[in-house]
Design a protein around this motif. Structure first.
Motif, mmCIF file in Angstrom:
data_model
loop_
_atom_site.group_PDB
_atom_site.id
_atom_site.type_symbol
_atom_site.label_atom_id
_atom_site.label_comp_id
_atom_site.label_asym_id
_atom_site.label_seq_id
_atom_site.Cartn_x
_atom_site.Cartn_y
_atom_site.Cartn_z
ATOM 1 N N LEU A 160 -9.357 0.210 -1.120
ATOM 2 C CA LEU A 160 -8.473 -0.804 -1.688
ATOM 3 C C LEU A 160 -7.042 -0.525 -1.256
ATOM 4 O O LEU A 160 -6.712 0.585 -0.851
ATOM 5 N N ARG A 161 -6.206 -1.542 -1.374
ATOM 6 C CA ARG A 161 -4.785 -1.287 -1.189
ATOM 7 C C ARG A 161 -4.187 -0.944 -2.541
ATOM 8 O O ARG A 161 -4.777 -1.213 -3.585
ATOM 9 N N ARG A 162 -3.030 -0.357 -2.535
ATOM 10 C CA ARG A 162 -2.410 0.142 -3.774
ATOM 11 C C ARG A 162 -1.556 -0.966 -4.407
ATOM 12 O O ARG A 162 -0.768 -1.611 -3.722
ATOM 13 N N ASP A 202 -5.844 9.276 -1.438
ATOM 14 C CA ASP A 202 -6.560 8.521 -0.409
ATOM 15 C C ASP A 202 -5.896 8.722 0.945
ATOM 16 O O ASP A 202 -6.513 8.523 1.985
ATOM 17 N N MET A 260 0.855 -1.185 0.000
ATOM 18 C CA MET A 260 0.000 0.000 0.000
ATOM 19 C C MET A 260 0.884 1.225 0.000
ATOM 20 O O MET A 260 1.684 1.435 0.902
ATOM 21 N N LYS A 261 0.670 2.033 -1.011
ATOM 22 C CA LYS A 261 1.572 3.169 -1.188
ATOM 23 C C LYS A 261 1.560 4.089 0.021
ATOM 24 O O LYS A 261 2.602 4.503 0.534
ATOM 25 N N SER A 262 0.334 4.379 0.497
ATOM 26 C CA SER A 262 0.268 5.369 1.555
ATOM 27 C C SER A 262 1.033 4.915 2.801
ATOM 28 O O SER A 262 1.742 5.690 3.422
#
Lengths: 367, 590
Positions: B93-95, B300, A1-3
């Motif tokens: 969602l996840r990236r 997000d 997950m990028k964030s």
């Protein structure tokens, strides 16, 4: 997950920096004293107003005789211990609130006695009834302090009037009074500046805590109902303090919803310590007693009772201590006074003043 | 009208329950598998084209994608109106490979999520057929969302039910319902209305069932033989309509797009071009552009963003919300309304401003959103210097050159910055005798550790150029009393301030290439592989030839053969992402 990965990446480093105190930053503008100047002008909007009261912790200096104890409930009980017909008891006392009689008070009224008061030297003289300011300036004219200084209504931190009258400054658009200082080359020293008082139209910009007003908000000038409130003053800035020449002034200050009360202040002047984010100091002058009394009694009697302030008794005290602007019979109609004011920097938009002007001025934005 | 309890009982007595849940669960499993099956076989004649539509042998794998939360909300708003509140039944969602949307073809649906979906479906269905409330000034939605009046409110009316089911079902399923399917739904509405003694309750029950139908909740790519390319398969007309619509509008096809699919016009090059042009001219394009860039920019993160109120008192929740909006408005205005060069987005001084943001930018504002142009001497140049990028890629109480540099490389240049090793030595920074004033001083010391230096050399010279903006996006010249040195470099190009960085990003060859990659991946619905390189090369050429106009890129993707054609061979495993690195000879900017 990028964030998460983004944050996680710097997290290890930042966590250490935070714990070692190295991570904190401090916002510093290019020039703390001029960064908010636009076209040689700067605006401020009122965020707090309090009648100036010099207080000592144990009343020893300002109120050695204690605080006033004769409010509406106490006087009524003393005057009508057995009660009586409504029209001659309750209604009679309430009538006195609306139509006070200029006659000797029936109950003792405690005046402030100390030598120190917050305010300005309005007449340029040093007289026997004058006070000394907390910083040692002599000749301070503030007889109003003498009247209110020993009344719980006006004392901080929890005096009813101190608290709620101020609260409406932020929440009630009627009280959205601003000043715009023009011809300013520096907020430290400027020999000739013009000050204009306006009413703003917009809600105040609160900061991230939701408790304070943030500098940098914008306010459109109310050119409809507020047009009659526009006032011009001439002044100067010396060592970061703005002082203005006196004018016959008005200052809107509603302390009860839907009751648009306005103070009439003779020789009204401003004395404000300026910064790029705030203007703090005094509005001083000789407040017209009747306009003030109307201001006060826009509050219901039960509210005044919380501070043991009997309106008709209070009116007598006001008239007794009034010290300026005598009427044709020689009775003084105004009382020297001071209001402590806090203002926050705001961008004043004259969109209503000249409809032809573009909505957004961009050329004057520094960044 | 039946009570809620009675309606619930009717729904739980087997009218719709078990089969739907089983279907949803099945579709969930399908989604988990990242389905690449050929799901349909509805032929439609194509036509040869002479226009260059990219590599003719390119294609994309057919997928089953779960609607994103925003897509679900857009579909409900477009079909029933914006005043129908859908709730938020679909989790974030996840990236994957730079996009949230790329994950939608590889997620599952848990039992808990099915319950959420059912709750939302029930709430939506109830609103759609409600009778309004005059006292609360609420309209009777049934009066305009149900296209007919039943003969009696308390009894079944099959003709009216069929009319509603046919029209609403077509929009929700994104293709016409077959006759038997309509009959099945009408039969259910009939039984429910009879049992509940309420025609609208019967409709509501059917609608609730539709809204949890896997074919509504999932975008299923059905394929068919391609007559223009014998031996190959293409998306069928309705799947192509959906792919186009979710790509360009982030929502379901409208009536006009569905009609073009029904007539098979969309399968012809000319017809498809007409449809795409129509979609590009639609106001709904703004939704699509917003959704894509919100995803690509990693916005997000705003959903969980907060700043220390004592350090950044001007940066309130409203400020952060407006910051996200500011950049999205800037994007739409720059790329769509003005049809400008994508690269100029990173140097433009044109934007929009709100009162809350104006306080941070230290400029006047009037209520609402108004166009605003930063003056030529402003350090604010392009979207990297807007509060959004600066604040979202910072820590709650301070800025972070590392996070900002990493974000720029990964989000905008499609490069991968390695994660930090597990045991980083912070002893230098923890030394109480160290008196670091600025981020540059701290990071310079940190880079003396060779284990850390490799990655920080990739990120920090970029992020340090943005140090004139604190963690809340506010301009500053000093940190802890020391002047900020905003020198930096990006892949061999040096600069001395944020404006220089903006220009370097603008000129970076990887900038448009990354957008092409992300946008094609977004449209195709999943991560790319090496097999997509020819298509990417074609799109890069088209994008450059257009002067980097995004509408042209959207059109090129939407009309490309690969967009509608099924990949010949199974997709190869995704290659390892390229890792950002500096030329060995290049010194690190300090």
């Amino acid at each position: 997950m990028k964030s998460l990965s983004n944050r996680a990446y710097g997290m290890a480093l930042c966590a250490v920096l935070a714990t070692t105190g190295l991570g904190s930053t401090r916002l510093v503008n290019a020039d703390e004293t001029t960064s908010q100047l636009r076209d040689r002008s700067i605006g401020y909007v009122t965020t707090d107003l309090h009648w100036s009261v010099y207080q000592t912790p144990n009343l020893s200096v300002d109120c050695p005789d204690g605080l006033n104890g004769n409010g509406p409930r106490e006087t009524f009980k003393a005057l009508f211990p057995q009660g009586g017909p409504v029209e001659t008891t309750q209604l009679a006392r309430e009538g006195l609130k609306v139509f006070p009689q200029d006659k000797q008070a029936q109950f003792p009224y405690i005046l402030a006695k100390g030598p120190v008061a917050i305010g300005l030297n309005l007449d340029g003289k040093v007289g026997p009834n004058d006070f000394v300011s907390p910083t040692g300036e002599t000749g301070i004219n503030n007889q109003f302090f003498r009247v209110i200084g020993c009344n719980a209504q006006f004392r901080s931190p929890d005096g009813q009037l101190q608290l709620f009258a101020n609260k409406l400054i932020r929440s009630f658009g009627f009280d959205r009074i601003m000043i715009e200082i023009t011809q300013v080359d520096s907020l430290v020293n400027a020999d000739n500046v013009e000050v204009t008082i306006y009413r703003g139209r917009d809600p105040l910009l609160l900061d991230a805590t939701g408790e304070k007003v943030a500098p940098g908000g914008s306010q459109r000038v109310d050119m409809h109902y507020g047009k009659q409130l526009i006032q011009h003053m001439h002044g100067r800035i010396a060592n970061g303090v703005l002082t203005t020449d006196p004018i016959e002034g008005v200052w809107p200050w509603a302390i009860y919803f839907d009751v648009p009360t306005v103070l009439h202040i003779h020789d009204m002047r401003l004395n404000l310590k300026l910064s790029s984010t705030s203007a703090d100091g005094l509005i001083a002058g000789y407040t017209d007693v009747d306009s003030y009394y109307h201001w006060l009694t826009s509050w219901s009697t039960h509210h005044l009772a919380y501070g043991r302030l009997d309106p008709s008794e209070f009116y007598w005290a006001l008239r007794q201590n009034a010290d300026a602007y005598p009427d044709k019979d020689g009775a003084m109609t105004a009382i020297s006074s001071a209001i402590t004011v806090n203002m926050t920097q705001v961008f004043i938009e004259h969109t209503d003043a000249n409809p032809a002007e573009p909505v957004q001025r961009t050329a004057d934005a520094a960044h | 009208m039946q009570s809620v309890r009675e309606i619930s009982r009717a729904r739980s007595t087997g009218l719709f329950g078990g089969a739907f849940w089983a279907a949803v669960a099945g579709a969930g499993a399908l989604g988990i598998a990242g389905c690449t099956h050929f799901l349909g076989d509805h032929g439609a004649p194509g036509a040869a084209t002479t226009e260059n539509l990219g590599p003719q042998d390119a294609g994309t794998p057919p997928r089953v994608r779960l609607l994103t939360a925003q897509q679900y909300a857009n579909v409900i708003a477009d079909v029933f109106g914006a005043d129908i509140k859908p709730g938020t039944p679909i989790p974030p969602l996840r990236r994957t490979d730079g996009l949230l949307a790329s994950t939608s073809a590889s997620v599952g649906v848990t039992a808990g999520q099915v319950m959420q979906l059912q709750r939302s479906a029930s709430a939506i269905a109830t609103q759609v057929v409600d009778n309004g409330n005059l006292e609360n000034q609420l309209p009777a939605h049934r009066d305009y969302l149900v296209p007919c009046k039943p003969k009696a409110d308390h009894a079944p009316d099959d003709a009216c039910a069929a009319k509603f089911i046919r029209s609403t079902g077509r929009l929700l399923f994104r293709r016409p319902l077959s006759g038997p399917k309509v009959d099945e739904f009408v039969g259910r509405a009939h039984r429910a209305a009879e049992e509940l003694k309420d025609f609208y309750a019967g409709l509501s029950s059917v609608l609730e069932g539709m809204l949890v139908d896997p074919m509504v909740l999932m975008i299923v790519d059905k394929t068919e033989p391609d007559p223009a390319h014998p031996g190959r398969r293409r998306l069928d007309a309705f799947s192509l309509a959906s792919r186009l619509s979710f790509f360009l509008w982030n929502s379901a096809p409208d009536d006009a797009v569905l009609k073009s699919a029904e007539s098979a016009e969309i399968n012809t090059p000319a017809g498809r071009a007409r449809v795409v042009n129509m979609m590009l001219a639609s106001p709904r394009l703004e939704n699509g552009i917003r959704a894509f860039f919100d995803d690509m920019f990693g916005f997000d993160d705003f959903d969980n963003l907060s700043k220390d109120a004592t350090i950044y008192p001007k940066v309130s929740g409203t400020t952060l919300k407006d910051a996200r909006e500011q950049t999205l408005r800037t994007v739409v205005d720059h790329l769509i309304t003005r049809d400008r060069d994508y690269r100029d987005l990173f140097t433009t001084r044109d934007t929009f401003i709100s009162p809350a943001l104006a306080a941070v930018y230290q400029v006047p504002a009037v209520p609402g959103w108004v166009p605003y142009e930063f003056p030529p001497d402003s350090p604010r140049s392009g979207i990297l210097s807007q509060v959004s990028f600066l604040a979202v890629h910072s820590h709650p109480a301070r800025s972070s050159p590392t996070v900002r540099g990493k974000a720029l490389r990964e989000l905008l240049l499609c490069q991968k910055v390695p994660s930090p090793p597990p045991n980083v030595d912070f002893s230098i920074l923890e030394d109480p005798k160290a008196n670091f004033h600025t981020a540059r001083e701290r990071l310079t010391a940190h880079r003396s550790n060779p284990v850390c230096a490799g990655c920080h050399r990739i990120t920090d010279p970029i992020g340090l150029a943005l140090e004139n903006f604190d963690g809340g996006g506010q301009y500053r010249l000093t940190e802890r009393g020391v002047d900020i040195d905003a020198n930096g470099s990006l892949d061999g190009k040096d600069f001395k301030d944020p404006v220089g960085l903006a220009q370097a990003v603008h000129d970076h060859p990887g900038l448009p290439v990354c957008l092409v990659k992300r946008m094609y991946s977004y449209g195709a619905g999943g991560p790319l592989t090496d097999a997509d390189n020819p298509e990417l090369a074609y799109l890069n050429q088209r994008f450059a030839a257009s002067g980097y106009r995004v509408p042209d890129l959207l059109r090129a993707i939407a009309l490309s053969t690969a967009f509608s054609e099924v990949a010949e061979t199974p997709a190869a495993p995704a290659p390892a992402p390229r890792t950002a690195s500096l030329p060995a000879s290049q010194a690190v900017a300090q």
